[in-house]
Design an enzyme around this catalytic site. Sequence first.
Site, PDB file in Angstrom:
ATOM      1  N   THR A 178       0.841  -1.186   0.000  1.00  9.65           N
ATOM      2  CA  THR A 178       0.000   0.000   0.000  1.00  9.65           C
ATOM      3  C   THR A 178       0.879   1.240   0.000  1.00  9.65           C
ATOM      4  O   THR A 178       1.897   1.273   0.687  1.00  9.65           O
ATOM      5  CB  THR A 178      -0.862   0.010   1.274  1.00  9.65           C
ATOM      6  OG1 THR A 178      -1.657  -1.162   1.269  1.00  9.65           O
ATOM      7  CG2 THR A 178      -1.733   1.241   1.349  1.00  9.65           C
ATOM      8  N   ARG A 206     -13.047  -8.387  -0.787  1.00  5.98           N
ATOM      9  CA  ARG A 206     -12.409  -7.925   0.461  1.00  5.98           C
ATOM     10  C   ARG A 206     -11.968  -6.460   0.281  1.00  5.98           C
ATOM     11  O   ARG A 206     -11.294  -6.108  -0.676  1.00  5.98           O
ATOM     12  CB  ARG A 206     -11.204  -8.804   0.779  1.00  5.98           C
ATOM     13  CG  ARG A 206     -10.429  -8.401   2.049  1.00  5.98           C
ATOM     14  CD  ARG A 206      -9.260  -7.522   1.748  1.00  5.98           C
ATOM     15  NE  ARG A 206      -8.427  -7.268   2.922  1.00  5.98           N
ATOM     16  CZ  ARG A 206      -7.413  -6.427   2.953  1.00  5.98           C
ATOM     17  NH1 ARG A 206      -7.089  -5.754   1.865  1.00  5.98           N
ATOM     18  NH2 ARG A 206      -6.710  -6.236   4.045  1.00  5.98           N
ATOM     19  N   THR A 229       0.061   1.199   6.358  1.00  7.92           N
ATOM     20  CA  THR A 229       0.261   0.152   5.356  1.00  7.92           C
ATOM     21  C   THR A 229       0.444  -1.161   6.099  1.00  7.92           C
ATOM     22  O   THR A 229       0.756  -1.172   7.293  1.00  7.92           O
ATOM     23  CB  THR A 229       1.521   0.398   4.492  1.00  7.92           C
ATOM     24  OG1 THR A 229       2.648   0.451   5.359  1.00  7.92           O
ATOM     25  CG2 THR A 229       1.445   1.680   3.728  1.00  7.92           C
ATOM     26  N   GLY A 230       0.287  -2.257   5.380  1.00  9.72           N
ATOM     27  CA  GLY A 230       0.484  -3.560   6.003  1.00  9.72           C
ATOM     28  C   GLY A 230      -0.837  -4.228   6.322  1.00  9.72           C
ATOM     29  O   GLY A 230      -1.811  -4.082   5.591  1.00  9.72           O
ATOM     30  N   GLY A 232      -4.032  -4.760   7.006  1.00 11.50           N
ATOM     31  CA  GLY A 232      -5.183  -3.873   7.077  1.00 11.50           C
ATOM     32  C   GLY A 232      -6.218  -4.290   8.094  1.00 11.50           C
ATOM     33  O   GLY A 232      -6.854  -3.444   8.733  1.00 11.50           O
TER      34      GLY A 232
HETATM   35  N1  GLY Z   1      -3.209  -2.107   4.218  1.00 12.22           N
HETATM   36  C1  GLY Z   1      -3.675  -2.538   2.981  1.00 12.22           C
HETATM   37  C2  GLY Z   1      -4.574  -3.669   3.033  1.00 12.22           C
HETATM   38  O1  GLY Z   1      -4.652  -4.374   4.040  1.00 12.22           O
HETATM   39  O2  GLY Z   1      -5.239  -3.890   2.048  1.00 12.22           O
END
Ligand code: GLY
Length: 318
Positions: A178, A206, A229-230, A232
């Site tokens: 992200t 999703r 980010t990461g 989610g």
């Molecule tokens: N942080 C991005 C996601 O989980 O899609």
Amino acid sequence: MTSGPVIIGSERSEAWLSAGMILLRQGASALDAVEATLRLCEDNLDDHYIGTGGLPNARGVVELDASLMVGSSRAFGAVGAVRSFPHPISIARTVLEVLPQHALLVGEGAELFAEEQGFERANLLTEEAMRIFREALLESNESVEGENTDAGAGDDNYRVAAIDLVRRLMAHDGPWGTVNVIALDESGEMVVGVSTSGYPWKYPGRVGDSALPGSGNYCDLRYGGAACTGRGELSMRVTGARMIVDALARGATPVEACGSMLREAAALPDHFRSELRAICLTPDGRHGGAASQGGSTYNVMTTSSAEPEVVARVQFDR
Ligand code: GLY
């Protein structure tokens, strides 16, 4: 008291952040600078976690999430699980500006809106992304015990393989892709933008934290803007970006604010835990970044920067 224009971005914004700063130096709005920077990131075919070239869902279809939040009004525009449109950040901006009665459109409705607004469809699944997808499925097939090898049982095998793929996310080394960009413009306005293709091999439909206000993106001009980010789903469970801005409001430094969110997330049980990272920027130009794993960085440019400065994120894993 503003610091003059500043733009910060997560990993893999570095090649494009200067485009945003050039705009800010010319007096462009933070909204224009963030959108322009993220559009370039969305066009980067070598980045498999955003835009065209992003890795597909469990059915081999690329689905994109993106959002923008404006600090002075806390206006929010977002799209989730959008297929076939290469610039979800621009659709998110159009939701914000043209559809003020709503803040988030997903799936078919977001695509209808994009078409109505004149956005062009494109093929988002590159050969390279498809190759990675096929290889992942192949590896997964080999790792699934007791699979039915009968050719007619392909659907069952696929389901088992998809579950195995989701489990493999746990061991994913990242960095998760992200892209976050936060800009402060000459007028003192701040905007946070986030764009992603989300988890590879995700369940179709999703939607991650990137499209959700308070989770992957939050901006309140009184205190600052933050983005994640990461993982989610963890960011959603702690409303990560909002937590960071609340900590700034209580007087935490940018690094402490990001760290308090990561500590909260680290305390939750999560079978699929993977890296979570955050950055934030204050209205007076202070910034910080933190990550649950070591070695992460973010990028910063001010009006005097010739190129982005790469800044280490502080690690908070508990
Ligand atoms: N942080 C991005 C996601 O989980 O899609």
